[in-house]
Design a protein around this motif. Structure first.
Motif, PDB file in Angstrom:
ATOM      1  N   LYS A  16       6.016  35.552  17.218  1.00  0.00           N
ATOM      2  CA  LYS A  16       5.960  35.245  18.897  1.00  0.00           C
ATOM      3  C   LYS A  16       5.157  35.842  19.422  1.00  0.00           C
ATOM      4  O   LYS A  16       4.586  35.354  20.187  1.00  0.00           O
ATOM      5  CB  LYS A  16       8.052  35.177  19.401  1.00  0.00           C
ATOM      6  N   ILE A 177      -1.963  30.453   6.742  1.00  0.00           N
ATOM      7  CA  ILE A 177      -2.024  30.466   5.512  1.00  0.00           C
ATOM      8  C   ILE A 177      -1.413  29.400   4.790  1.00  0.00           C
ATOM      9  O   ILE A 177      -1.264  28.763   3.392  1.00  0.00           O
ATOM     10  CB  ILE A 177      -0.759  31.503   5.652  1.00  0.00           C
ATOM     11  N   SER A 237      -2.096  27.508  14.573  1.00  0.00           N
ATOM     12  CA  SER A 237      -1.563  29.272  14.050  1.00  0.00           C
ATOM     13  C   SER A 237      -2.509  30.228  14.984  1.00  0.00           C
ATOM     14  O   SER A 237      -3.234  29.919  15.920  1.00  0.00           O
ATOM     15  CB  SER A 237      -2.883  29.444  13.071  1.00  0.00           C
TER      16      SER A 237
HETATM   17  N1  LIG Z   1      -1.386  34.945   9.351  1.00  0.00           N
HETATM   18  C1  LIG Z   1      -1.326  34.703  10.918  1.00  0.00           C
HETATM   19  N2  LIG Z   1       0.004  35.444  10.919  1.00  0.00           N
HETATM   20  C2  LIG Z   1       0.545  35.855  12.069  1.00  0.00           C
HETATM   21  C3  LIG Z   1       0.158  34.655  12.360  1.00  0.00           C
HETATM   22  N3  LIG Z   1       1.046  34.765  13.762  1.00  0.00           N
HETATM   23  C4  LIG Z   1       1.478  36.235  13.220  1.00  0.00           C
HETATM   24  N4  LIG Z   1       1.195  36.914  12.976  1.00  0.00           N
HETATM   25  C5  LIG Z   1       1.678  38.216  12.101  1.00  0.00           C
HETATM   26  O1  LIG Z   1       2.900  37.957  11.339  1.00  0.00           O
HETATM   27  C6  LIG Z   1       3.474  39.450  12.041  1.00  0.00           C
HETATM   28  C7  LIG Z   1       4.739  39.423  13.272  1.00  0.00           C
HETATM   29  O2  LIG Z   1       3.793  39.151  14.648  1.00  0.00           O
HETATM   30  P1  LIG Z   1       4.517  39.623  15.946  1.00  0.00           P
HETATM   31  O3  LIG Z   1       4.182  38.658  17.032  1.00  0.00           O
HETATM   32  O4  LIG Z   1       4.687  40.940  15.957  1.00  0.00           O
HETATM   33  O5  LIG Z   1       6.047  38.511  15.119  1.00  0.00           O
HETATM   34  P2  LIG Z   1       6.935  38.544  16.544  1.00  0.00           P
HETATM   35  O6  LIG Z   1       8.267  37.437  16.358  1.00  0.00           O
HETATM   36  O7  LIG Z   1       6.762  39.103  17.739  1.00  0.00           O
HETATM   37  O8  LIG Z   1       8.028  39.822  15.701  1.00  0.00           O
HETATM   38  P3  LIG Z   1       9.251  40.503  16.705  1.00  0.00           P
HETATM   39  O9  LIG Z   1       9.068  40.731  18.004  1.00  0.00           O
HETATM   40  O10 LIG Z   1       9.251  41.820  15.742  1.00  0.00           O
HETATM   41  O11 LIG Z   1      10.563  39.866  16.043  1.00  0.00           O
HETATM   42  C8  LIG Z   1       1.934  40.170  12.419  1.00  0.00           C
HETATM   43  O12 LIG Z   1       1.129  40.954  11.426  1.00  0.00           O
HETATM   44  C9  LIG Z   1       1.283  39.384  12.508  1.00  0.00           C
HETATM   45  O13 LIG Z   1       0.575  39.234  12.919  1.00  0.00           O
HETATM   46  C10 LIG Z   1      -0.277  33.783  12.720  1.00  0.00           C
HETATM   47  O14 LIG Z   1      -0.556  32.928  13.178  1.00  0.00           O
HETATM   48  N5  LIG Z   1      -1.249  33.783  11.261  1.00  0.00           N
END
Ligand SMILES: Nc1nc2c(ncn2[C@@H]2O[C@H](COP(=O)(O)OP(=O)(O)OP(=O)(O)O)[C@@H](O)[C@H]2O)c(=O)[nH]1
Ligand SMILES: [Mg+2]
Length: 374
Positions: A16, A177, A237
């Protein structure tokens, strides 16, 4: 034109915050900067510039300390505290409405803390009643390749749609990915999904290949088919920026959909809520009247004849009533028996309170007032 509010929701780690960061920079590059809100009180660092950050008004660690809460309880409490300010947030957004086309909102990873909490509903409803609001449900594509995980995730999305009653876009993130073609196929071809599901069931040691599981899966996938027909799906992505143009086009369509369909529904819900509130007030007032022992006009007139009635009925007036037993019987049917540890003492206490109430002139005035207004 009112800006579109995009509520970014998704399982923990679905990306997110990274999605918000990419969307923010993408919109900046298009000279169409968004208004950015962070509603995740527990995040340590936000990789984008925020216009409103929940962490400015609520200190998550202090909430944890002060109220002796665990991580999830503290998120819910922080959201509760923040939701008391939601009218100010809506006013602020209203003021800035001319300058922005999009308001993007990050939410906590503990999805249930936001979606199933009272404050989450208050925040969502307040935004949805003022602006076109769209749920952006983010899915971690590489982690959703198993049909059972896919179905669980979709059921969750469906429950959010049901709960919020707002337009929804399903975003398959991390497509760098794993491509989301498999998901597209499962969402459009019912038989392909069923085939994958049954081979998955067959291979998994836990699920087995029972008739019960098969029929459950069949009914759930049929239900999901109906759900998919309401959705728009896009693969992005957040790392490479792929799919973001398509995403923004879908947002425009959804804003139209919100104005055509959901706005009327939201207004109906709001009206219904106001009506319910008015009904509740009337009900509470009549309960108060009943608690004070005021009976309807006819009953009180007949009673007046019977004894030296002073015009105001208070609880103690009815202490010796013959119908008291009947009322008590009714109460025991409607409500479970309350268990008092010191029944006699409590009875004495109530009697004293009732006597005091009778003597209390202020209470008498209130009762008279209610009597008159009735
Ligand atoms: N390869 C790849 N990794 C991603 C992408 N988007 C996010 N990530 C990875 O996924 C992981 C989680 O990303 P966050 O953006 O912190 O996810 P979140 O949903 O905000 O996490 P919480 O707030 O803790 O629930 C990180 O290691 C990011 O680098 C993407 O589009 N591609
Ligand atoms: Mg995050």
């Amino acid at each position: 034109m009112a800006p579109a509010n995009l509520l970014v929701i998704g399982m923990a780690g679905s990306g997110k915050t990274t999605f918000m960061q990419r969307l923010n920079s993408h919109l900046h590059a298009k000279k169409n900067p968004p208004y950015v809100i962070n509603l995740d009180p527990a995040v340590l660092k936000v990789p984008y510039g925020c216009n409103i950050d929940i962490r400015d008004s609520v200190n998550y660690h202090k909430v944890m300390d002060h109220y002796n809460l665990g991580p999830n309880g503290a998120i819910v409490t922080s959201l509760n505290l923040f939701s008391t300010k939601i009218d100010q947030i809506v006013q602020l957004l209203d003021k800035r409405a001319e300058n922005y086309n999009h308001v993007i909102i990050d939410t906590p990873g503990q999805i249930e803390c936001f979606i199933w909490s009272a404050s989450g509903s208050i925040i969502t409803q307040a935004l949805a009643s003022a602006f076109p609001t769209i749920i952006v449900y983010l899915i971690d594509t590489p982690r959703t390749t198993s049909p059972s995980t896919f179905m669980s995730n979709m059921l969750y999305a469906c429950s959010i749609l049901y709960k919020t009653k707002l337009p929804m876009i399903i975003v398959f993130n991390k497509c760098d990915i794993k491509d989301y073609e498999f998901a597209k196929e499962w969402m459009t071809d019912f038989e392909a999904f069923q085939a994958s599901m049954s081979s998955d069931q067959h291979n998994s040691s836990e699920g087995g290949d029972s008739g019960y599981m098969n029929s459950l899966i069949n009914s759930m996938s049929l239900m999901l088919e109906e759900f998919y027909s309401q959705l728009d799906v896009v693969g992005v992505s957040s790392y490479t920026g792929k799919g973001f143009d398509e995403f923004l086009d879908i947002v425009d369509d959804k804003v139209k959909e919100y104005n055509d369909v959901y706005k009327a529904e939201q207004e109906r819900i709001l009206k219904q809520r106001e009506q319910d509130e008015a009904d509740r007030k009337v009900k509470n007032l009549s309960k108060l009247v009943k608690d004070l022992g005021i009976k309807d006009q006819n009953a009180s007139t007949s009673r007046k004849k019977e004894d030296d009635y002073d015009g105001v009925n208070v609880l103690s007036d009815f202490e010796d009533d013959d119908d008291e037993e009947e009322e008590q019987e009714e109460d025991t049917i409607n409500a479970p028996q309350r268990e008092y540890t010191y029944e006699d003492e409590r009875f004495e206490q109530i009697k004293q309170q009732a006597q005091q109430a009778k003597e209390d002139s202020t209470l008498e005035k209130i009762t008279q007032y209610i009597n008159k207004s009735n």
